[in-house]
Design an enzyme around this catalytic site. Structure first.
Site, PDB file in Angstrom:
ATOM      1  N   SER A 149       0.801  -1.310  -0.079  1.00 42.65           N
ATOM      2  CA  SER A 149      -0.025  -0.115  -0.059  1.00 42.65           C
ATOM      3  C   SER A 149       0.963   1.281  -0.016  1.00 42.65           C
ATOM      4  CB  SER A 149      -0.949  -0.124   0.999  1.00 42.65           C
ATOM      5  OG  SER A 149      -0.123  -0.144   2.327  1.00 42.65           O
ATOM      6  N   ASP A 169      -2.396   8.811   7.642  1.00 38.19           N
ATOM      7  CA  ASP A 169      -3.398   8.271   8.010  1.00 38.19           C
ATOM      8  C   ASP A 169      -2.649   7.192   9.053  1.00 38.19           C
ATOM      9  OD1 ASP A 169      -2.168   5.923   6.655  1.00 38.19           O
ATOM     10  OD2 ASP A 169      -3.785   5.716   5.255  1.00 38.19           O
ATOM     11  N   HIS A 217       0.358   5.237   6.855  1.00 39.40           N
ATOM     12  CA  HIS A 217       1.194   5.853   5.669  1.00 39.40           C
ATOM     13  C   HIS A 217       1.492   7.145   5.802  1.00 39.40           C
ATOM     14  CE1 HIS A 217      -1.781   2.638   4.247  1.00 39.40           C
ATOM     15  NE2 HIS A 217      -0.723   2.192   3.655  1.00 39.40           N
TER      16      HIS A 217
END
Length: 371
Positions: free
Chosen positions: A50, A336, A339
């Site tokens: 991600s 977040d 990340h």
């Protein structure tokens, strides 16, 4: 006189576009700068999770998605599937290489779309196929390699094997795996791995699997390969939220150190044993540690909570659809629960591209591209 003034005005506009990075002006500037630069390599192929996924999970039955607002709030294309408010690290690297942003595999169906590379990264993916199953749909590294083979089949049909092999040797491959094998495997209570391995044993096991996968990538034609290490996982908001002290978890940070140590050794061994290969190791741990320790110098005032999220450190529940994020995003290290912000991604991309051996070993990306 008039020509000289026009020349100066054009130079001024070009500089403004070059250094703009936020909002739509930044995106236009990036495209103009890329068009004006020489492409250092033919293409960039990306594998990972991600941290660098740009939309491959969008159409999967997966809980690991970021194709909704406020993700992409500072990206010209809006929410694309990037787990960031704007750029990812590989977006910045692509631009520094003089390339356009690399399209997601799920969206690159034609040869023209694949011309400058493909991004195969998938949120929740790991070195191990079992990693990330809590999120249901994801594309593990083994499957990402199969997807790359599918791309090669399409290209080879048109260009022929010798031309493809010659071109691939000049391309750059970026691989960033491993974080989920800890966060969404070893550290999860519903996984057996913590009972099967201690920290060093698990790092050894992961590297053994990883080495085989990277050798497979080499056998498919990759010669210039960037291997990204794991950052300070003990300092991300999700981990901080699990402690009342709000301090980084040294236990988690120490857990991943053997993996990074093994990774650097593996890079040296691959360069020795695979003829014509040039693997480099990016020390994300050192990069991120430097940013946290010198946050004020980098312009960051918030280093211990997410810009978008819920609960302690805004890390207990990650950024939800249409949640209002912080306004001063460029002052936040974390976007977040897991990340970094685009501001951090851009800094790290630049460090990887032109940094010294403290962050890129045995050479940086610019040097790798120029080989």
């Amino acid at each position: 006189m008039v020509k000289d003034m026009i020349r100066k005005l054009c130079l001024f506009v070009f500089i403004i576009l070059m250094f703009s990075r936020n909002g739509s002006l930044g995106q236009v500037g990036d495209e103009a700068a890329t068009a004006a630069r020489r492409e250092l390599v033919p293409a960039l192929f990306i594998f990972g999770d991600s941290l660098i996924d740009n939309g491959n999970n969008n159409n999967l039955a997966s809980l690991a998605k970021a194709n909704y607002y406020p993700y992409g709030i500072d990206f010209r294309g809006g929410p694309t599937g990037r787990f960031s408010n704007g750029y990812t690290m590989v977006d910045e690297i692509a631009e520094l290489l003089g390339l356009p942003l690399t399209p997601a595999y799920s969206q690159a169906s034609t040869e023209d779309q694949m011309l400058h590379g493909v991004n195969y990264a998938s949120a929740a993916a790991g070195i191990l196929d079992i990693t990330g199953r809590n999120f249901v749909g994801r594309i593990p590294f083994n499957q990402q390699l199969k997807n790359f083979e599918n791309t090669l089949d399409k290209i080879t049909d048109n260009l022929g094997a010798p031309d493809v092999a010659q071109s691939l040797a000049k391309c750059i491959f970026f691989v960033g795996m491993g974080s989920n094998d800890y966060l969404n495997n070893y550290l999860m209570p519903n996984y057996p791995t913590r009972n099967q391995f201690n920290g060093q044993q698990y790092a050894d096991f992961l590297i053994q699997q990883y080495k085989g996968q990277l050798t497979r990538l080499y056998n498919l034609g990759a010669r210039k390969v960037i291997i990204s290490g794991i950052g300070l996982l003990g300092c991300i908001p999700s981990i901080l939220a699990q402690s009342n002290s709000g301090k980084c978890s040294e236990q988690v940070n120490q857990l991943v150190l053997p993996f990074n140590t093994n990774l650097r050794t593996m890079v040296t061994n691959l360069n020795t044993n695979l003829p014509g290969s040039n693997f480099i190791y990016l020390d994300i741990h050192n990069m991120f540690q430097d940013i946290l320790r010198n946050s004020r110098l980098y312009g960051f005032s918030v280093i211990d909570r997410g810009c978008c999220g819920i609960g302690r450190n805004r890390g207990q529940i990650t950024c939800l659809p249409f949640q209002q994020p912080c306004r001063n995003r460029n002052q936040y290290v974390f976007w977040d629960a897991f990340h970094p912000t685009a501001a951090v991604n851009i800094i790290m991309g630049r460090k990887a591209f032109a940094g010294n051996q403290d962050v890129a070993y045995p050479m940086n990306i610019q040097q790798l591209a120029n080989l």
